[in-house]
Scaffold this motif. Structure first.
Motif, PDB file in Angstrom:
ATOM      1  N   GLY A  64      -5.440   3.351   3.424  1.00 21.58           N
ATOM      2  CA  GLY A  64      -5.523   1.898   3.366  1.00 21.58           C
ATOM      3  C   GLY A  64      -4.674   1.230   4.418  1.00 21.58           C
ATOM      4  O   GLY A  64      -5.009   0.146   4.912  1.00 21.58           O
ATOM      5  N   TRP A  86      -8.315  -0.504  -5.648  1.00 21.55           N
ATOM      6  CA  TRP A  86      -7.075   0.250  -5.762  1.00 21.55           C
ATOM      7  C   TRP A  86      -6.685   0.526  -7.210  1.00 21.55           C
ATOM      8  O   TRP A  86      -5.888   1.421  -7.476  1.00 21.55           O
ATOM      9  N   LEU A 134       0.803  -1.216   0.000  1.00 20.77           N
ATOM     10  CA  LEU A 134       0.000   0.000   0.000  1.00 20.77           C
ATOM     11  C   LEU A 134       0.843   1.278   0.000  1.00 20.77           C
ATOM     12  O   LEU A 134       0.473   2.273  -0.629  1.00 20.77           O
ATOM     13  N   ASP A 187     -10.187  -2.682   3.451  1.00 14.73           N
ATOM     14  CA  ASP A 187      -8.849  -3.187   3.759  1.00 14.73           C
ATOM     15  C   ASP A 187      -8.845  -4.021   5.031  1.00 14.73           C
ATOM     16  O   ASP A 187      -8.172  -5.060   5.105  1.00 14.73           O
ATOM     17  N   GLY A 227      -2.693   5.952   0.023  1.00 14.24           N
ATOM     18  CA  GLY A 227      -2.286   4.654   0.536  1.00 14.24           C
ATOM     19  C   GLY A 227      -2.200   4.632   2.050  1.00 14.24           C
ATOM     20  O   GLY A 227      -2.341   3.578   2.677  1.00 14.24           O
TER      21      GLY A 227
END
Length: 418
Positions: free
Chosen positions: A263, A237, A153, A318, A260
């Motif tokens: 996440g 994503w 990520l 996630d 990111g």
């Protein structure tokens, strides 16, 4: 080929060694995602079209899939510390080739080879599962997989930051140095851990890996569940960039890379799922994970015009994916301790094939149906995990209610040694 059995007590893991293994897995997989936010920059410098530069992403996926099939099973045949160290050292070499690449062809080849050897991360994951005490396996695997998912990520975020400091090649230089460091630390810190001690040819090893699907129903179920879960994860994503560059967001590439970090919040919960699995709640973790995975797409759909809902959907998805993945690994690693690398190879191959399919479908669906179509796709894939988990539970209960009529066959024994 014979191997030396471990001469160390591997009943548990120190906190420091566990953190080292977690960091090692994250750094190994990160190299496969560095190029994604830099495709335009790389294309301009090397004089290739953006579509050709984008082939580096495909090369990374293909290389990693081959590594899962061809290299990870070797952990059941050779001394595992040496295997992990060798793969990390090779990855460092190929990253250096990428840093020095004079043209797109060399970069494409080095990217594929980097991905091929970066499956050393999966050798480390199986190593951790083997060394961990059985009562702590879920927590240990969850911690190591947290490192892997954070590497996946945050690679884009790190890539964007480093490229602004010294150009796109800086990313590869830095990662190569870190991989050399990891290779040395793994060599020094990991205990010796041999293969299963059986004489088996490489061909026999690969055939035995495939045979695991035939003889282990739980491996089939769990690989299917995890594959659909990663497909849903990849849909998000892959399409998220398309959403964020357009109104009402209109974010820059560097800002998208920072997404990111959102996440990563969900990825950090993997150890919680592992601890619950260690308490005998693995099936509840999987079931709750699949339901949350499907439900997250409702929030993501609302996120088309609301950053709050988008943040919430990303975090829940996630978190749910980590719960499904970690609980599934907890199940499969308990199947055959002597064949853990082959089981991991089979499982991870299906997992990443699912991820690649999800990425491909996301691009096609976005072009036809926009963010709404993407959310329908993600919700459908996620619903598939719920269905597979429910079918697995029904099948297992029925099997448990019947007296065993035949002995379980050993996949390794089904392939004659050569």
């Amino acid at each position: 080929m014979t191997t030396t059995r471990s001469h160390t007590n591997v009943g548990g893991l120190s906190h420091g060694l566990l953190l080292l293994m977690s960091a090692a897995t994250g750094l190994a997989v990160a190299g496969n995602y560095f190029a994604q936010p830099l495709l335009d920059l790389i294309g301009r410098e090397l004089g290739v079209e953006p579509s050709q530069a984008a082939l580096t992403v495909t090369a990374a996926q293909a290389g990693y899939a081959l590594g899962l099939i061809l290299l990870v099973p070797l952990g059941d045949l050779v001394e595992r510390r040496r295997l992990a160290m060798s793969l990390y050292a090779a990855t460092a070499v190929f990253l250096l080739v990428s840093a020095l690449a004079p043209n797109g062809t060399v970069l494409l080849a080095s990217t594929a080879l980097t991905a091929l050897t970066s499956v050393g991360a999966q050798v480390v994951v199986a190593f951790a599962a083997t060394v961990a005490a059985p009562a702590e396996r879920g927590r240990v695997v969850g911690t190591v997989m947290t490192g892997l998912m954070l590497g996946l990520l945050l690679a884009r975020t790190a890539s964007g930051a480093l490229s602004e400091l010294g150009g796109w090649r800086t990313v590869y230089w830095v990662n190569a140095i870190l991989m050399v460091l990891m290779a040395v630390l793994l060599r020094v810190c990991l205990p010796r851990l041999g293969g299963d001690g059986e004489r088996r040819s490489y061909r026999g090893l690969l055939l035995s890996t495939v045979a695991m699907f035939r003889y282990e129903p739980l491996l089939r179920w769990r690989a299917g569940i995890a594959g659909l879960s990663l497909a849903s994860f990849s849909v998000l994503w892959t399409a998220l960039t398309f959403l964020l560059v357009r109104p009402p967001y209109g974010w820059s590439e560097s800002a998208i890379g920072l997404f990111g970090l959102v996440g990563a919040v969900g990825a950090l919960t993997a150890t919680v799922a592992g601890r619950l699995a260690d308490r005998g709640l693995v099936q509840y973790v999987t079931g709750a994970g699949t339901v949350l995975l499907a439900g997250s797409w409702a929030a993501l759909a609302a996120g088309a015009h609301s950053l709050v809902w988008l943040f919430a959907g990303v975090i829940v998805l996630d978190l749910a994916h980590q719960a499904v993945l970690n609980s599934s690994q907890n199940v499969i690693y308990a199947l055959r301790p002597e064949a853990r690398n082959r089981i991991n190879s089979a499982f991870m191959t299906v997992l990443f094939v699912g991820g690649a399919i999800g990425s491909a479908l996301a691009s096609v669906v976005w072009a036809q149906g926009g963010w709404t179509g993407v959310c329908v796709l993600g919700a459908t894939l996620s619903a598939g995990t719920v269905v597979l988990w429910a079918l697995e539970r029904v099948t297992v209960r029925r099997a448990a209610g019947k007296a065993p009529e035949t002995a379980v066959h050993d996949p390794a024994a089904a392939v004659p040694a050569e």
